[in-house]
Design an enzyme around this catalytic site. Structure first.
Site, PDB file in Angstrom:
ATOM      1  N   GLY A  49       1.460  -1.414   0.654  1.00 32.12           N
ATOM      2  CA  GLY A  49       0.162  -0.388  -0.003  1.00 32.12           C
ATOM      3  C   GLY A  49       1.105   1.325   0.044  1.00 32.12           C
ATOM      4  O   GLY A  49       0.452   2.300   1.043  1.00 32.12           O
ATOM      5  N   TYR A 226      -6.251   2.750  13.104  1.00 33.22           N
ATOM      6  CA  TYR A 226      -7.013   4.242  14.102  1.00 33.22           C
ATOM      7  C   TYR A 226      -8.245   3.474  15.580  1.00 33.22           C
ATOM      8  O   TYR A 226      -8.528   2.660  15.466  1.00 33.22           O
ATOM      9  CB  TYR A 226      -7.240   4.916  13.018  1.00 33.22           C
ATOM     10  CG  TYR A 226      -7.608   6.299  13.188  1.00 33.22           C
ATOM     11  CD1 TYR A 226      -6.646   6.751  13.803  1.00 33.22           C
ATOM     12  CD2 TYR A 226      -9.647   6.512  13.146  1.00 33.22           C
ATOM     13  CE1 TYR A 226      -7.640   8.694  13.913  1.00 33.22           C
ATOM     14  CE2 TYR A 226     -10.185   7.637  13.971  1.00 33.22           C
ATOM     15  CZ  TYR A 226      -8.790   8.588  14.221  1.00 33.22           C
ATOM     16  OH  TYR A 226      -9.077   9.880  14.912  1.00 33.22           O
ATOM     17  N   TYR A 236     -16.410   4.031  14.226  1.00 37.13           N
ATOM     18  CA  TYR A 236     -15.814   3.290  13.591  1.00 37.13           C
ATOM     19  C   TYR A 236     -14.927   2.579  14.732  1.00 37.13           C
ATOM     20  O   TYR A 236     -15.576   1.268  14.604  1.00 37.13           O
ATOM     21  CB  TYR A 236     -13.766   4.763  13.503  1.00 37.13           C
ATOM     22  CG  TYR A 236     -12.702   4.455  12.486  1.00 37.13           C
ATOM     23  CD1 TYR A 236     -12.910   4.402  11.714  1.00 37.13           C
ATOM     24  CD2 TYR A 236     -12.086   3.381  13.720  1.00 37.13           C
ATOM     25  CE1 TYR A 236     -11.670   3.631  11.005  1.00 37.13           C
ATOM     26  CE2 TYR A 236     -10.972   3.109  12.417  1.00 37.13           C
ATOM     27  CZ  TYR A 236     -10.778   3.292  11.113  1.00 37.13           C
ATOM     28  OH  TYR A 236      -9.784   2.801  11.034  1.00 37.13           O
ATOM     29  N   LYS A 245     -10.193  -3.376  12.241  1.00 36.99           N
ATOM     30  CA  LYS A 245      -9.554  -3.105  12.902  1.00 36.99           C
ATOM     31  C   LYS A 245      -8.536  -4.086  14.402  1.00 36.99           C
ATOM     32  O   LYS A 245      -7.527  -4.707  14.587  1.00 36.99           O
ATOM     33  CB  LYS A 245      -9.061  -1.610  13.344  1.00 36.99           C
ATOM     34  CG  LYS A 245      -8.926  -0.820  12.941  1.00 36.99           C
ATOM     35  CD  LYS A 245      -7.656  -0.926  11.357  1.00 36.99           C
ATOM     36  CE  LYS A 245      -7.209  -0.194  10.967  1.00 36.99           C
ATOM     37  NZ  LYS A 245      -6.672  -0.997   9.493  1.00 36.99           N
TER      38      LYS A 245
HETATM   39  P1  NAD Z   1      -4.932   5.381   1.411  1.00 44.88           P
HETATM   40  O1  NAD Z   1      -6.363   5.465   0.637  1.00 44.88           O
HETATM   41  O2  NAD Z   1      -4.415   6.711   1.405  1.00 44.88           O
HETATM   42  O3  NAD Z   1      -3.615   4.202   0.936  1.00 44.88           O
HETATM   43  C1  NAD Z   1      -4.252   2.323   0.387  1.00 44.88           C
HETATM   44  C2  NAD Z   1      -2.883   2.103  -0.136  1.00 44.88           C
HETATM   45  O4  NAD Z   1      -3.709   0.783  -0.428  1.00 44.88           O
HETATM   46  C3  NAD Z   1      -2.424   2.870  -1.629  1.00 44.88           C
HETATM   47  O5  NAD Z   1      -1.099   2.702  -1.687  1.00 44.88           O
HETATM   48  C4  NAD Z   1      -3.761   1.678  -2.454  1.00 44.88           C
HETATM   49  O6  NAD Z   1      -3.330   1.599  -4.258  1.00 44.88           O
HETATM   50  C5  NAD Z   1      -3.808   0.142  -1.965  1.00 44.88           C
HETATM   51  N1  NAD Z   1      -3.980  -0.428  -2.177  1.00 44.88           N
HETATM   52  C6  NAD Z   1      -5.624  -0.635  -2.497  1.00 44.88           C
HETATM   53  N2  NAD Z   1      -5.964  -1.768  -1.926  1.00 44.88           N
HETATM   54  C7  NAD Z   1      -4.973  -2.489  -2.626  1.00 44.88           C
HETATM   55  C8  NAD Z   1      -5.037  -3.584  -3.469  1.00 44.88           C
HETATM   56  N3  NAD Z   1      -5.567  -4.661  -3.814  1.00 44.88           N
HETATM   57  N4  NAD Z   1      -3.537  -3.943  -3.749  1.00 44.88           N
HETATM   58  C9  NAD Z   1      -2.616  -3.237  -3.643  1.00 44.88           C
HETATM   59  N5  NAD Z   1      -2.716  -1.992  -3.020  1.00 44.88           N
HETATM   60  C10 NAD Z   1      -3.521  -1.501  -2.531  1.00 44.88           C
HETATM   61  O7  NAD Z   1      -5.042   5.126   2.797  1.00 44.88           O
HETATM   62  P2  NAD Z   1      -4.358   4.754   3.937  1.00 44.88           P
HETATM   63  O8  NAD Z   1      -5.452   6.045   4.541  1.00 44.88           O
HETATM   64  O9  NAD Z   1      -2.931   5.535   4.128  1.00 44.88           O
HETATM   65  O10 NAD Z   1      -4.719   4.122   4.764  1.00 44.88           O
HETATM   66  C11 NAD Z   1      -3.627   2.865   5.113  1.00 44.88           C
HETATM   67  C12 NAD Z   1      -3.432   2.348   6.640  1.00 44.88           C
HETATM   68  O11 NAD Z   1      -3.686   3.665   7.960  1.00 44.88           O
HETATM   69  C13 NAD Z   1      -5.272   2.431   6.902  1.00 44.88           C
HETATM   70  O12 NAD Z   1      -4.752   0.524   7.135  1.00 44.88           O
HETATM   71  C14 NAD Z   1      -5.837   2.322   7.296  1.00 44.88           C
HETATM   72  O13 NAD Z   1      -7.659   2.345   8.978  1.00 44.88           O
HETATM   73  C15 NAD Z   1      -4.914   3.217   8.450  1.00 44.88           C
HETATM   74  N6  NAD Z   1      -4.547   4.475   9.535  1.00 44.88           N
HETATM   75  C16 NAD Z   1      -5.513   5.868   8.258  1.00 44.88           C
HETATM   76  C17 NAD Z   1      -5.519   6.905   8.866  1.00 44.88           C
HETATM   77  C18 NAD Z   1      -6.674   7.867   8.212  1.00 44.88           C
HETATM   78  O14 NAD Z   1      -6.973   9.102   9.493  1.00 44.88           O
HETATM   79  N7  NAD Z   1      -6.280   8.152   7.328  1.00 44.88           N
HETATM   80  C19 NAD Z   1      -5.526   7.580  10.044  1.00 44.88           C
HETATM   81  C20 NAD Z   1      -4.824   6.173  10.798  1.00 44.88           C
HETATM   82  C21 NAD Z   1      -4.853   4.913  10.709  1.00 44.88           C
END
Ligand code: NAD
Length: 394
Positions: A49, A226, A236, A245
């Protein structure tokens, strides 16, 4: 073509090639000049990701902060003659270009990370190019997952549990604050969400890497979660996503048992709320984030995505780090968001906020700016009037 943002609900269907590149470069510059993660902490890092949000920031800190060779996996759309690529596709190209200019190994594999075929491709690439992996960052966020064994396509839901949830939210484009009634999830929707966003796929990755003997001694893996404030818990942490989660926590424990044989470490890291493609889709979160950003900016504790991940690497993931762990063994870097002084002020504003006073109480403008920046818009120094070829970056 002149590339403009085309927003549909909570996604933008266009991305600016030069804007995305400039956004990535800004983050690399931050890590290179003001970042605190120190070099040589990790040799080889796999980021699942890697193309946006926290995964991209992790790749940037690993590569440009720690000098690591990075292998990234993401699922992005290439451009066509008259359609721009997805933002992540341009981000990957920009990352690779900067890495190559610095003689830093960076390879990106684009495809479905949930599939066995992608796992096989990654293992082959590690064997051919890297040897063994020191750190695996699991940062996938997806609405769907085709299960590699059953071929069933699971869809995640963002819903409360138990009963209809009547809660405040904001329409990001219109800036209107209102109450929405969110229907609770069925048991099947909960199970599907756990299949998509839970820990099973992370386990499959670590098991495959271990079986192929591709994890270095003392290798680490971290997956992001999160928890946030009580204000968002009903949608959430206590909803379908929270169940997924919780499954990540379960998986981390099982992964740890497997990693014991190589002296490895498995952690879930609790991160702060940021604007990302994934988080913009969650009801209630944009209103909470608007209030949170305003309060944290006023109090001087606001962190951008790259600043936050730099702190995670520098203070928690480096060898011999003095980790800030909770009772479940999770790494907590959401301490600034959850600080009493921040939460008390956000909670004070929550019942008061309305369409009329949102510009004073919250930072919806900042939320919108961050949202557009994900797609390469609103970045300083980019000429948005210039004619660009969406395929010019290859
Ligand atoms: P994002 O949408 O910015 O990035 C998601 C990534 O996953 C991208 O690189 C996308 O290409 C990849 N992806 C999705 N489906 C895929 C697949 N089938 N094969 C390969 N790659 C795939 O997401 P984000 O917000 O950075 O979230 C990443 C993690 O961080 C998650 O677990 C999320 O729960 C966690 N998180 C996010 C936040 C927030 O506020 N955004 C806060 C805390 C934790």
């Amino acid at each position: 073509m002149i590339v403009k943002p085309r927003i549909r609900g909570f996604i933008c269907t266009t991305a600016h090639p030069h804007g995305c590149a400039a956004h990535v470069n800004q983050q690399i510059d931050y890590v290179s000049t003001s970042g605190t993660a120190t070099a040589a902490a990790f040799g080889n890092v796999l980021v699942l990701g890697c193309s946006g949000g926290y995964g991209l920031a992790s790749r940037i800190v690993a590569g440009f902060g720690c000098g690591a060779k990075t292998l990234g996996v993401s699922f992005e759309k290439a451009p066509t003659e008259n359609k721009t690529a997805s933002a992540g596709w341009y981000n990957n190209k920009a990352f690779e270009a900067r890495a190559s200019a610095q003689g830093l190994y960076a390879k990106t594999l684009d495809g479905d990370a949930f599939s066995d075929a992608m796992r096989a491709q990654v293992l082959d690439t590690i064997k051919a190019d890297l040897g063994k992996i020191d750190l695996v960052v699991y940062s996938l966020a997806s609405p769907v997952r085709r299960h590699p064994q059953t071929e069933v396509l699971h869809r995640s839901s963002i819903k409360p549990l138990g009963e209809v949830l009547d809660i405040k939210t904001v329409h990001v484009e219109k800036g209107e604050v209102s109450n929405v009634a969110l229907e609770p999830a069925t048991d099947e929707e909960v199970a599907d969400t756990v299949k998509v966003m839970g820990g099973e796929d992370w386990q499959y990755w670590i098991e495959a890497l271990l079986a192929a003997d591709l994890l270095a001694a003392n290798a680490k893996t971290v997956a992001y979660t999160y928890i946030g404030s009580e204000l968002t818990w009903p949608i959430y942490w206590e909803g379908t996503l929270g169940k997924a989660k919780a499954d990540l926590d379960r998986a981390s424990g099982e992964i740890q048992q497997k990693l014991d044989s190589i002296g490895g470490d498995s952690r879930v890291a609790v991160l702060k709320a940021i604007v990302s493609q994934a988080s913009a889709a969650i009801p209630v979160v944009p209103l909470y984030a608007a209030l949170l950003f305003q309060v944290m900016k006023e109090q001087g504790s606001h962190e951008t995505c790259i600043e936050h991940i730099d702190r995670l690497f520098a203070s928690q993931l480096q060898p011999a780090a003095n980790m800030r762990l909770d009772e479940a063994g999770r790494i907590r870097v959401d301490d600034l968001e959850l600080a009493e002084v921040v939460q008390a002020e956000v909670k004070r504003r929550w019942p008061l906020v309305s369409t009329e006073n949102l510009p004073q109480l919250g930072d919806l403008a900042g939320f919108r700016e961050d949202f557009l920046m994900i797609f390469g818009f609103g970045i300083e120094g980019v000429d948005y009037q210039a004619d660009v070829d969406p395929q010019s970056i290859n």
